[in-house]
Design an enzyme around this catalytic site. Structure first.
Site, mmCIF file in Angstrom:
data_model
loop_
_atom_site.group_PDB
_atom_site.id
_atom_site.type_symbol
_atom_site.label_atom_id
_atom_site.label_comp_id
_atom_site.label_asym_id
_atom_site.label_seq_id
_atom_site.Cartn_x
_atom_site.Cartn_y
_atom_site.Cartn_z
ATOM 1 N N HIS A 77 0.817 -1.213 0.000
ATOM 2 C CA HIS A 77 0.000 0.000 0.000
ATOM 3 C C HIS A 77 0.850 1.262 0.000
ATOM 4 C CE1 HIS A 77 -3.999 -1.962 1.491
ATOM 5 N NE2 HIS A 77 -3.617 -2.373 0.293
ATOM 6 N N GLU A 79 0.849 3.894 1.872
ATOM 7 C CA GLU A 79 1.365 4.306 3.178
ATOM 8 C C GLU A 79 2.574 3.448 3.571
ATOM 9 O OE1 GLU A 79 -1.710 3.420 2.292
ATOM 10 O OE2 GLU A 79 -3.213 4.177 3.692
ATOM 11 N N CYS A 102 -6.237 1.523 5.327
ATOM 12 C CA CYS A 102 -6.787 0.219 5.719
ATOM 13 C C CYS A 102 -6.284 -0.126 7.128
ATOM 14 C CB CYS A 102 -6.376 -0.852 4.717
ATOM 15 S SG CYS A 102 -4.660 -1.371 4.861
HETATM 16 ZN ZN LIG Z 1 -3.280 -0.101 3.593
#
Ligand SMILES: [Zn+2]
Length: 168
Positions: A77, A79, A102
């Site tokens: 992801h 991040e 998430c």
């Molecule tokens: Zn994530």
């Protein structure tokens, strides 16, 4: 035309630009970590594992496929990428991200002690994972707020791009 962007707009536009670099055909997410002086610390987008042959991995998102054929098995992801590649201290930083984090990324944001999350979309609102992410951020004292980018800003940017390109 308005004279300047505010800091929220400036960094969220950078997060959007980062998301544009993603090869995910369905969900492109970008983010920027910023320090208390409004200096950018790190930037990321969702992508396959760095250094691996992407042709051997998958961008498919159908959840009825075996997990080893789904993107969810391989994608890192935005991040996580920004945290992994950060060259600066993330404690106390602000995260600008195009999609609400998430629950897996929320764990990392809590661990590195981010102070605030500013997001555009919260399209998974109400899901179990989204609720877990919010619980983790809440328990960590990380504040969150949704940013709305005004359509006038998009129009101004369009005019600015055209002008910039015409002067080349
Ligand atoms: Zn994530």
């Amino acid at each position: 035309m308005n004279s300047a962007l505010n800091w929220d707009e400036y960094f969220m536009l950078q997060a959007i630009v980062a998301s544009f670099k993603s090869k995910d055909p369905n969900t492109k997410v970008g983010c920027v970590f910023v320090d208390h002086k409004n200096h950018q610390i790190s930037m990321g987008y969702n992508g396959q594992i760095a250094g691996l042959d992407e042709a051997k991995l998958s961008w498919k998102n159908a959840k009825d496929l075996p997990l080893d054929q789904q993107k969810y098995a391989y994608v890192v992801h935005s991040e996580a990428n920004a945290i992994l590649h950060s060259k600066g201290e993330l404690e106390g930083s602000k995260l600008y991200v195009t999609l609400f984090p998430c629950h897996e990324c929320a764990k990392m944001l809590a661990t590195v002690r981010v102070k605030e999350v500013i997001y555009l979309s919260d399209k998974y609102i109400g899901s179990v994972e989204n609720n877990i992410a919010k619980k983790i951020l809440d328990l960590s004292g990380i504040t969150t707020r949704q940013l709305q980018l005004k359509s006038e800003l998009m129009n101004d940017l369009h005019v600015h791009f055209e002008k910039t390109l015409s002067e080349q």
